[in-house]
Design a protein around this motif. Structure first.
Motif, PDB file in Angstrom:
ATOM      1  N   ALA A 188      36.560  64.867  50.468  1.00 23.45           N
ATOM      2  CA  ALA A 188      36.208  66.143  51.091  1.00 23.45           C
ATOM      3  C   ALA A 188      37.384  66.648  51.912  1.00 23.45           C
ATOM      4  CB  ALA A 188      34.980  65.966  51.988  1.00 23.45           C
ATOM      5  N   THR A 189      37.527  67.951  51.967  1.00 22.50           N
ATOM      6  CA  THR A 189      38.559  68.569  52.785  1.00 22.50           C
ATOM      7  C   THR A 189      38.080  69.949  53.215  1.00 22.50           C
ATOM      8  OG1 THR A 189      40.939  68.994  52.935  1.00 22.50           O
ATOM      9  CG2 THR A 189      39.866  69.638  50.886  1.00 22.50           C
ATOM     10  N   ALA A 190      38.875  70.612  54.003  1.00 25.55           N
ATOM     11  CA  ALA A 190      38.576  71.986  54.422  1.00 25.55           C
ATOM     12  C   ALA A 190      39.896  72.706  54.617  1.00 25.55           C
ATOM     13  CB  ALA A 190      37.768  71.994  55.710  1.00 25.55           C
ATOM     14  N   LEU A 191      39.881  74.010  54.410  1.00 23.01           N
ATOM     15  CA  LEU A 191      41.081  74.802  54.632  1.00 23.01           C
ATOM     16  C   LEU A 191      40.717  76.145  55.240  1.00 23.01           C
ATOM     17  CD1 LEU A 191      42.293  76.257  51.293  1.00 23.01           C
ATOM     18  CD2 LEU A 191      40.701  74.389  51.290  1.00 23.01           C
ATOM     19  N   GLN A 218      41.584  49.752  49.609  1.00 19.55           N
ATOM     20  CA  GLN A 218      41.250  49.985  51.019  1.00 19.55           C
ATOM     21  C   GLN A 218      40.554  51.325  51.195  1.00 19.55           C
ATOM     22  OE1 GLN A 218      44.623  49.501  53.635  1.00 19.55           O
ATOM     23  NE2 GLN A 218      45.398  47.799  52.418  1.00 19.55           N
ATOM     24  N   ASP A 219      41.044  52.357  50.513  1.00 16.29           N
ATOM     25  CA  ASP A 219      40.432  53.678  50.636  1.00 16.29           C
ATOM     26  C   ASP A 219      38.990  53.679  50.155  1.00 16.29           C
ATOM     27  OD1 ASP A 219      42.685  54.736  51.770  1.00 16.29           O
ATOM     28  OD2 ASP A 219      43.183  56.056  50.089  1.00 16.29           O
ATOM     29  N   VAL A 220      38.722  52.958  49.077  1.00 23.08           N
ATOM     30  CA  VAL A 220      37.351  52.874  48.572  1.00 23.08           C
ATOM     31  C   VAL A 220      36.468  52.139  49.577  1.00 23.08           C
ATOM     32  CG1 VAL A 220      35.889  51.855  46.771  1.00 23.08           C
ATOM     33  CG2 VAL A 220      37.966  53.101  46.145  1.00 23.08           C
ATOM     34  N   ARG A 221      36.949  50.997  50.083  1.00 20.92           N
ATOM     35  CA  ARG A 221      36.158  50.236  51.054  1.00 20.92           C
ATOM     36  C   ARG A 221      35.879  51.043  52.315  1.00 20.92           C
ATOM     37  NH1 ARG A 221      39.394  46.332  48.969  1.00 20.92           N
ATOM     38  NH2 ARG A 221      40.926  46.408  50.650  1.00 20.92           N
ATOM     39  N   ARG A 222      36.838  51.826  52.753  1.00 17.63           N
ATOM     40  CA  ARG A 222      36.685  52.642  53.972  1.00 17.63           C
ATOM     41  C   ARG A 222      36.035  53.995  53.703  1.00 17.63           C
ATOM     42  NH1 ARG A 222      42.754  51.440  56.246  1.00 17.63           N
ATOM     43  NH2 ARG A 222      42.358  49.293  56.834  1.00 17.63           N
ATOM     44  N   ARG A 223      35.745  54.259  52.450  1.00 13.69           N
ATOM     45  CA  ARG A 223      35.158  55.532  52.023  1.00 13.69           C
ATOM     46  C   ARG A 223      36.042  56.728  52.359  1.00 13.69           C
ATOM     47  NH1 ARG A 223      30.221  54.129  50.066  1.00 13.69           N
ATOM     48  NH2 ARG A 223      29.201  52.371  51.023  1.00 13.69           N
ATOM     49  N   ALA A 224      37.342  56.516  52.326  1.00 10.34           N
ATOM     50  CA  ALA A 224      38.298  57.590  52.573  1.00 10.34           C
ATOM     51  C   ALA A 224      38.526  58.426  51.322  1.00 10.34           C
ATOM     52  CB  ALA A 224      39.627  57.016  53.061  1.00 10.34           C
ATOM     53  N   ASN A 225      38.435  57.800  50.165  1.00 14.11           N
ATOM     54  CA  ASN A 225      38.599  58.459  48.870  1.00 14.11           C
ATOM     55  C   ASN A 225      37.691  57.788  47.860  1.00 14.11           C
ATOM     56  OD1 ASN A 225      40.784  60.478  48.898  1.00 14.11           O
ATOM     57  ND2 ASN A 225      42.102  58.756  49.465  1.00 14.11           N
TER      58      ASN A 225
END
Length: 162
Positions: free
Chosen positions: A56-59, A27-34
């Motif tokens: 991607a992330t930010a801190l 699911q994450d791959v299909r949704r481009r979440a990870n």
């Protein structure tokens, strides 16, 4: 990752990492979440030996240790690449496959950094043992935390020397 990988057969000994690959990764791959990257043996390409995820992330800059702060721009949030999960099949642990997966993750993160903007790599280790693994590969641990960071400039130097 492909549908041909036998993800349901994978076990690393950490229930949350196993469950992610079994039920959520697709699911994450299909949704481009990870991005989910699978390590296989060429003689058995459907058997998962290990995997890792990137996103991607930010801190906030205050979360970056002093040792790494000189490598980041002065913005309200620091762009980064998160290695969200990294796991090796239980029967293949101790064969340095974790280091192979990490090296591939670092290469991919560095390659994408110029395109998407990422000044460091972040990991949230599950425990002290995992934190020690990342620290042994150059990551800097944030105080009183299981979060570790590695500036992209350091990754660039590491890749240039290999």
């Amino acid at each position: 990752m492909s549908d041909g990988h036998h993800r349901a057969d994978f076990t690393c000994g950490v229930e949350s990492l196993d469950r992610y690959l079994h039920t959520q990764a697709g699911q994450d791959v299909r949704r481009r979440a990870n991005g989910v990257f699978i390590l296989v043996d060429t003689t058995a390409p459907d058997t998962v030996l290990g995997y890792y995820t990137l996103c991607a992330t930010a801190l906030p800059p205050g979360d970056v240790p002093d040792a790494a702060r000189k490598h980041i721009p002065r913005y309200p949030l620091v762009s980064a690449t998160l290695i969200g999960r990294l796991a090796v099949a239980k029967d293949r642990q101790g064969q340095r496959l974790g280091a192979v997966l990490l090296a591939d993750a670092l290469r991919r993160a560095l390659a994408s950094a110029a395109t998407v903007g990422s000044s460091m790599i972040v990991v949230d280790a599950l425990d002290d043992g995992a934190a020690a693994f990342y620290a042994a590969h150059g990551f800097v641990r944030l105080p009183e935390s299981l979060r570790l960071v590695l500036p992209m400039r350091v990754v660039e130097r590491m890749m240039a020397s290999t």
